[in-house]
Write an enzyme that holds these catalytic residues in place. Structure first.
Site, PDB file in Angstrom:
ATOM      1  N   LYS A 174       2.999  -1.683   0.192  1.00  9.10           N
ATOM      2  CA  LYS A 174       2.246  -0.732  -0.634  1.00  9.10           C
ATOM      3  C   LYS A 174       3.139  -0.174  -1.738  1.00  9.10           C
ATOM      4  O   LYS A 174       4.372  -0.145  -1.633  1.00  9.10           O
ATOM      5  CB  LYS A 174       1.672   0.407   0.216  1.00  9.10           C
ATOM      6  CG  LYS A 174       2.700   1.288   0.963  1.00  9.10           C
ATOM      7  CD  LYS A 174       3.236   2.438   0.160  1.00  9.10           C
ATOM      8  CE  LYS A 174       4.286   3.251   0.901  1.00  9.10           C
ATOM      9  NZ  LYS A 174       5.014   4.204   0.050  1.00  9.10           N
ATOM     10  N   ASP A 204       2.354   6.242   6.910  1.00  7.34           N
ATOM     11  CA  ASP A 204       1.787   5.241   5.996  1.00  7.34           C
ATOM     12  C   ASP A 204       0.900   4.214   6.706  1.00  7.34           C
ATOM     13  O   ASP A 204       0.270   3.383   6.045  1.00  7.34           O
ATOM     14  CB  ASP A 204       2.905   4.484   5.261  1.00  7.34           C
ATOM     15  CG  ASP A 204       3.574   5.333   4.185  1.00  7.34           C
ATOM     16  OD1 ASP A 204       2.920   6.270   3.679  1.00  7.34           O
ATOM     17  OD2 ASP A 204       4.744   5.064   3.853  1.00  7.34           O
TER      18      ASP A 204
END
Length: 285
Positions: free
Chosen positions: A11, A138
């Site tokens: 990401k 996350d």
């Protein structure tokens, strides 16, 4: 024995804001996150009839129960009350560690998706993301993937329109940043500039890459750059050869540039490769 396969996508933080410290010691964040095509590959053997094993092709990655992928597998199986009769997890690592690219979280999320699929999807994708929050901040986003507004400690997610078509060049310098130390530092300074998440959302809604680029901002970037001026070198090189914007992701130390054409990305990549081994050309996914 059954072997499961799943991709674990890295990401980037297009925006990242720290809103303050919470009573539980964590920080409230607000971030527009984007998954990219840089990925680890996860293979899981279910039903080995042997004690659990985790293997990784890269040195320095923990291969015991402290690995987030192992934690995710245990949490999932405990939650759905399944006994796999032995498990082997194999990780082929491409996402660099300590880069701000969510490598460990992506691996954990891939394990959750693979096991959930194997057992007939008893948990919805949002329930899976909620479970992932117990593994790491996350992980919920890495379960869902795509483009999303992420809030709280990472557990509150809202899907956003897809990133306009573009190419990312990501460069990970050799130094790494201690995330706890960085949070301590940001708690002790006033943050002069915050990202405009609303403007970023509008830009995504309009599918306007130029506006998206204008609103890329990470409050950690100036703090880390102050201690590591080589980030300015990476950014200036990206700027010089045609990136529309450039920014550190997460708590660092990887920097990404956004470009409109593959040819530009290739030039930037070649210029960076002479000094940095970890340079990637990738797409939003």
């Amino acid at each position: 024995m059954t072997t499961l396969y799943e991709g674990a996508f890295a990401k980037l933080n297009l925006t990242l804001d720290v809103l303050g410290k919470r009573d539980d010691g964590y920080h409230d964040l607000k971030s527009v996150m984007q998954t990219i095509s840089v990925r680890d590959d996860i293979e899981i053997d279910v039903g080995t009839g042997k004690p659990w094993v985790l293997k990784c092709d890269k040195e320095g990655i923990p291969t015991d129960e402290t690995n987030l992928a192992w934690k995710a597998a245990k949490l999932y199986l405990d939650t759905v009350k399944k006994d796999p009769d032995g498990l082997e997890i194999r990780i082929t690592k491409r996402i660099p560690s300590q880069a701000g690219m969510g490598g460990g979280s992506a691996d954990a999320a891939a394990v959750l998706r693979a096991l959930n699929d194997h057992y007939g999807n008893p948990l919805s994708i949002l329930a899976l993301a909620e479970l992932g929050a117990q593994v790491g901040s996350d992980v919920p986003f890495c379960v869902v993937c795509g483009t999303a507004m992420v809030e709280g400690r990472g557990e509150r997610l809202r899907k956003l329109p897809d990133m306009p078509d573009c190419i990312f060049v990501v460069c990970k310098p050799e130094f790494s940043v201690s995330t706890p130390e960085l949070y301590k530092k940001i708690d002790s300074v006033s943050i002069p500039k915050h990202p405009d998440n609303q403007a970023m959302e509008s830009a995504l809604l309009a599918g306007d890459l130029e506006k998206v680029a204008k609103n890329v901002f990470n409050v950690f970037d100036p703090v880390v750059t102050q201690d590591h001026p080589e980030l300015n070198y990476i950014k200036s090189l990206m700027h010089q050869y045609g990136a529309v914007t450039y920014q550190m992701t997460g708590s660092g130390s990887a920097v990404f540039g956004i470009v409109s054409e593959f040819e530009i990305a290739a030039v930037i990549c070649n210029m960076l490769k002479s000094n940095y081994p970890d340079v990637f050309i990738c797409k939003p996914v």
